[in-house]
Structure formats: C-alpha cells, structure tokens
Design a protein around this motif. Sequence first.
Motif, PDB file in Angstrom:
ATOM      1  N   ALA A  20       5.511   8.392   2.758  1.00 42.03           N
ATOM      2  CA  ALA A  20       5.068   7.000   2.837  1.00 42.03           C
ATOM      3  C   ALA A  20       5.380   6.403   4.210  1.00 42.03           C
ATOM      4  O   ALA A  20       4.632   5.563   4.712  1.00 42.03           O
ATOM      5  CB  ALA A  20       5.725   6.168   1.730  1.00 42.03           C
ATOM      6  N   THR A  58       0.834  -1.208   0.000  1.00 42.14           N
ATOM      7  CA  THR A  58       0.000   0.000   0.000  1.00 42.14           C
ATOM      8  C   THR A  58       0.864   1.252   0.000  1.00 42.14           C
ATOM      9  O   THR A  58       0.637   2.183  -0.776  1.00 42.14           O
ATOM     10  CB  THR A  58      -0.928   0.001   1.238  1.00 42.14           C
ATOM     11  N   THR A  59       1.857   1.277   0.882  1.00 38.59           N
ATOM     12  CA  THR A  59       2.695   2.476   0.953  1.00 38.59           C
ATOM     13  C   THR A  59       3.615   2.595  -0.260  1.00 38.59           C
ATOM     14  O   THR A  59       4.006   3.703  -0.617  1.00 38.59           O
ATOM     15  CB  THR A  59       3.509   2.511   2.267  1.00 38.59           C
ATOM     16  N   PHE A  70       1.562   4.414  -2.810  1.00 39.56           N
ATOM     17  CA  PHE A  70       1.515   5.808  -2.359  1.00 39.56           C
ATOM     18  C   PHE A  70       2.842   6.509  -2.657  1.00 39.56           C
ATOM     19  O   PHE A  70       2.876   7.609  -3.212  1.00 39.56           O
ATOM     20  CB  PHE A  70       1.210   5.823  -0.852  1.00 39.56           C
TER      21      PHE A  70
END
Length: 188
Positions: A66, A34-35, A38
């Motif tokens: 992040a 997920t990060t 991002f």
Amino acid sequence: MSTIDGLLARTPAPIRRLALRHHELIKFAMVGGTTMVFDMAIFYSLSLTILEQKPVIAKVISGTLATVLSYVLNREWAFKNRGGRETHHEALLFFVISGMGVVLQAAPLFIANNLFDVRNHASVAALVVIDFILGYIIGNVLQMVFRFWALRKFAFPETQGDEDAEIEALATGQVTIGDADPDALGRR
C-alpha cells in the motif's frame, strides 16, 4: 471549466476557502482511503489464509504494498505542487517515513498478539473485528497523523513559491484551477 472548478464555483465562499486552504490534507485523506482499501484486501487475503497465525507479517506485507501505491498517488496528485528535492532523495524520504508509518500501524496488532495472545482466545469473526479495530482504526490514525506531518515537512517540503497568494486567488475566483500557474505553487 473543469469539473472541480465547477464544483468549487457552486460551493459557498467560506467552505471554498477552507477546501482550497486544506487541499493537500483532503487529497492526502483520499489517497489514504484508497490505499486503506487496497491494504485491507491484501491483509485479509493473507491473514485469513496462508498467514493465519502471523497477522503482523501479513500487516507489514500489505502495508508495504500500500505504501508503494501511496507514493505514486501522493507524488502525482496530493503533493504534486511541492518539491524542491531530487526525485531519488524524495522517494527515499517518503519510503523511510512510510516505513515508520507501517511500524506505527502494525504496533497495536503486535501488542495484542504478542503481549495479550488474542489469536488463541478469539473466534475467527472476533479476530476480523479485532484486527480491523487495531490495524485499521487505531493503527491508521497513528500512522496517518505522523505521515502527513513528516511528508510535508521532509519529503515534500514547500518551495519558494507564494502558495498562500495562489490559494487566495483561487478562493476568490480571480483565477480558476485550470488557469493557475503551477510554477507559482512550486511545481518542478
């Protein structure tokens, strides 16, 4: 029964035990994915526009943002059953360790741009590929291995609870995740 309990109930016992034993690693990897998305969105937005000639700075900015997101997700989800430290001490350790991770992740880009001067010898399309391989494959592997080890060891250490007994009870179906005692896993 929660969705996760239902999925685990339908999973073969050996795989269920493996997933439960390595649940922190699985959650850590999901937070990392997920990060990473991002991080990539911010990095490419910066490195292809206002920081075109300064990709390492763009990487440090995107990595720092992040990292803030990663702290929240790791603290509240991946390592929620660990603790034993004051929140401010835990956060300080997390950000110091993650800062080292940002440096490790940016190192391949730094080497390519400052020692091999790739920015002056490649097209924009080639730079996107080079930046991805150096910053998101090689750099992420370096920082991920370091951060997982260091976060478990220093920022989110195990507490006194008997986590192995709790995992075994979950794996054998003697207790469901919703019924598990968070105090037995060391939740603060």
